[in-house]
Motif scaffolding. Structure first.
Motif, mmCIF file in Angstrom:
data_model
loop_
_atom_site.group_PDB
_atom_site.id
_atom_site.type_symbol
_atom_site.label_atom_id
_atom_site.label_comp_id
_atom_site.label_asym_id
_atom_site.label_seq_id
_atom_site.Cartn_x
_atom_site.Cartn_y
_atom_site.Cartn_z
ATOM 1 N N THR A 253 0.834 -1.205 0.000
ATOM 2 C CA THR A 253 0.000 0.000 0.000
ATOM 3 C C THR A 253 0.866 1.251 0.000
ATOM 4 O O THR A 253 0.561 2.235 -0.688
ATOM 5 C CB THR A 253 -0.930 -0.003 1.228
ATOM 6 N N ASN A 256 2.031 2.810 -3.264
ATOM 7 C CA ASN A 256 1.081 3.627 -4.020
ATOM 8 C C ASN A 256 0.743 4.842 -3.167
ATOM 9 O O ASN A 256 0.061 4.723 -2.148
ATOM 10 C CB ASN A 256 -0.177 2.811 -4.336
ATOM 11 N N GLU A 258 -1.246 7.340 -3.400
ATOM 12 C CA GLU A 258 -2.655 7.662 -3.174
ATOM 13 C C GLU A 258 -3.272 6.712 -2.155
ATOM 14 O O GLU A 258 -3.986 7.135 -1.237
ATOM 15 C CB GLU A 258 -3.429 7.600 -4.490
ATOM 16 N N ASN A 259 -2.989 5.420 -2.299
ATOM 17 C CA ASN A 259 -3.545 4.452 -1.355
ATOM 18 C C ASN A 259 -2.966 4.635 0.052
ATOM 19 O O ASN A 259 -3.665 4.460 1.052
ATOM 20 C CB ASN A 259 -3.283 3.029 -1.846
ATOM 21 N N TRP A 260 -1.677 4.979 0.118
ATOM 22 C CA TRP A 260 -1.052 5.203 1.421
ATOM 23 C C TRP A 260 -1.691 6.404 2.116
ATOM 24 O O TRP A 260 -1.958 6.367 3.326
ATOM 25 C CB TRP A 260 0.442 5.411 1.246
ATOM 26 N N LEU A 316 -12.014 6.387 -2.370
ATOM 27 C CA LEU A 316 -10.629 6.006 -2.107
ATOM 28 C C LEU A 316 -10.523 5.187 -0.824
ATOM 29 O O LEU A 316 -9.881 4.130 -0.796
ATOM 30 C CB LEU A 316 -9.753 7.256 -2.004
ATOM 31 N N ASN A 319 -11.866 1.769 -1.344
ATOM 32 C CA ASN A 319 -10.971 0.915 -2.127
ATOM 33 C C ASN A 319 -9.821 0.379 -1.283
ATOM 34 O O ASN A 319 -9.400 -0.770 -1.440
ATOM 35 C CB ASN A 319 -10.424 1.697 -3.324
ATOM 36 N N VAL A 320 -9.302 1.217 -0.386
ATOM 37 C CA VAL A 320 -8.213 0.768 0.487
ATOM 38 C C VAL A 320 -8.697 -0.366 1.386
ATOM 39 O O VAL A 320 -8.044 -1.408 1.512
ATOM 40 C CB VAL A 320 -7.670 1.940 1.331
ATOM 41 N N SER A 323 -9.353 -3.504 -0.675
ATOM 42 C CA SER A 323 -8.144 -4.194 -1.131
ATOM 43 C C SER A 323 -7.598 -5.101 -0.038
ATOM 44 O O SER A 323 -7.133 -6.210 -0.313
ATOM 45 C CB SER A 323 -7.080 -3.183 -1.572
#
Length: 333
Positions: A253, A256, A258-260, A316, A319-320, A323
């Motif tokens: 994570t 990325n 954005e994901n972080w 967002l 999605n995190v 995932s």
């Protein structure tokens, strides 16, 4: 218990285990098995010099940060007790050095509480983190726990492998992965020696949570994370577990941006550090996925459908969380 002939063995006791790894790092080794008797003497001198220097500092003065770390571990020791702090430096130095003497102690021979080596020395709460207070002295041998010289040194080397916030210590124990465990300790020893050499007056805010998160993500594996304090009252402690899958997911994570950022915002919504969001209490039966999903659901529920930024944020975060849940399901088969 099997008695080992290794100079400073790695035992089942986390504080001793981490201290042995710290002793290796302090003497330029990459594994405790490389330690030799002369290295133990060198570690004693490092511990003594750093401790005495820190004990001479006043509140919020240069060197105070390391004194706070020692105070969290060794209440009423020759380093932290006010009577010793008023003694001449040479006298206090000898008192600290004497803790690690090779001379026989005054008690009957018993096996060391950590490694099993025979010893005539006893340590109690002022010197041994996790030892019971005098109110419970009937539950341990007279004088405290039997502790051999190598384990005494290891236990006092342990703070070099810990993260301090000024009140509590956090230790990252990876008993199943020696490579990751030593790498984490090497970094923490360097960090703490820098704090000592630069005579920090206090620990940076949020340093404990941020440093711990960075280390477990840099070296993803299974961790037992202890947050504890051994003050003048009953010892305080909390054990949480970070499983290897979650640590590796966090590492992916972080790759990325954005994901972080989304993971950090999930933690902020829960008003807790990221690492706290990813760990669980031992035996709780709950995993990180429940907290991640609940926080993402809150973001979706509170989002403004007429505000694109709000909906993008909710997507967002969702999605995190998703995932993690999907990767965990695939991991578990």
């Amino acid at each position: 218990m099997t008695v080992t002939t290794t100079v400073m063995p790695l035992t089942w006791v986390p504080f001793q285990h981490l201290g042995a790894r710290a002793a290796a790092a302090l003497t330029g080794h990459c594994d405790p098995e490389q330690l030799r008797p002369a290295d133990l003497d060198a570690v004693v001198e490092i511990i003594t010099a750093d401790a005495v220097r820190a004990s001479r500092s006043g509140k919020d003065e240069p060197g105070w940060a390391w004194y706070l770390a020692l105070s969290a571990a060794y209440p009423n020791s020759p380093v932290t007790h006010h009577t010793y702090r008023r003694k001449p430096v040479a006298e206090q130095t000898e008192a600290v050095r004497a803790l690690f003497t090779e001379h026989p102690g005054p008690y009957p021979v018993m096996p060391c509480w950590a490694c099993g080596q025979e010893t005539t020395h006893r340590w109690g709460k002022p010197l041994l983190p996790g030892a019971e207070s005098p109110q419970h002295i009937n539950r341990q041998p007279a004088g405290g726990q039997p502790v051999c010289r190598p384990c005494r040194i290891a236990v006092w080397a342990m703070p070099y492998a810990a993260i301090c916030d000024g009140r509590t210590l956090t230790t990252l124990h990876a008993p199943g992965d020696g490579t990751a465990a030593q790498a984490v300790v090497q970094e923490l020893v360097a960090y703490n020696r820098s704090a000592i050499d630069q005579e920090w007056s206090r620990w940076p805010e949020r340093s404990r949570a941020d440093t711990a998160l960075r280390l477990v993500v840099d070296h993803p594996t299974d961790y037992e994370i202890y947050q504890w304090r051994n003050d003048n009252r009953e010892p305080e402690g909390r054990l949480t577990i970070l499983d290897g899958f979650t640590a590796r997911w966090a590492a992916r994570t972080r790759a990325n941006a954005e994901n972080w950022a989304g993971l950090r915002r999930l933690a902020e919504r829960g008003d807790r550090p990221v690492l706290s969001l990813l760990t669980t209490e031992r035996g709780s039966g709950w995993g990180p996925e429940m907290g991640l999903i609940a926080l993402a659901a809150d973001a979706a529920r509170e989002g403004d459908p007429h505000d694109p930024a709000s909906m993008n944020e909710a997507a967002l975060l969702g999605n995190v969380a998703l995932s993690y849940a999907e990767e965990q399901e695939a991991h578990n088969g």
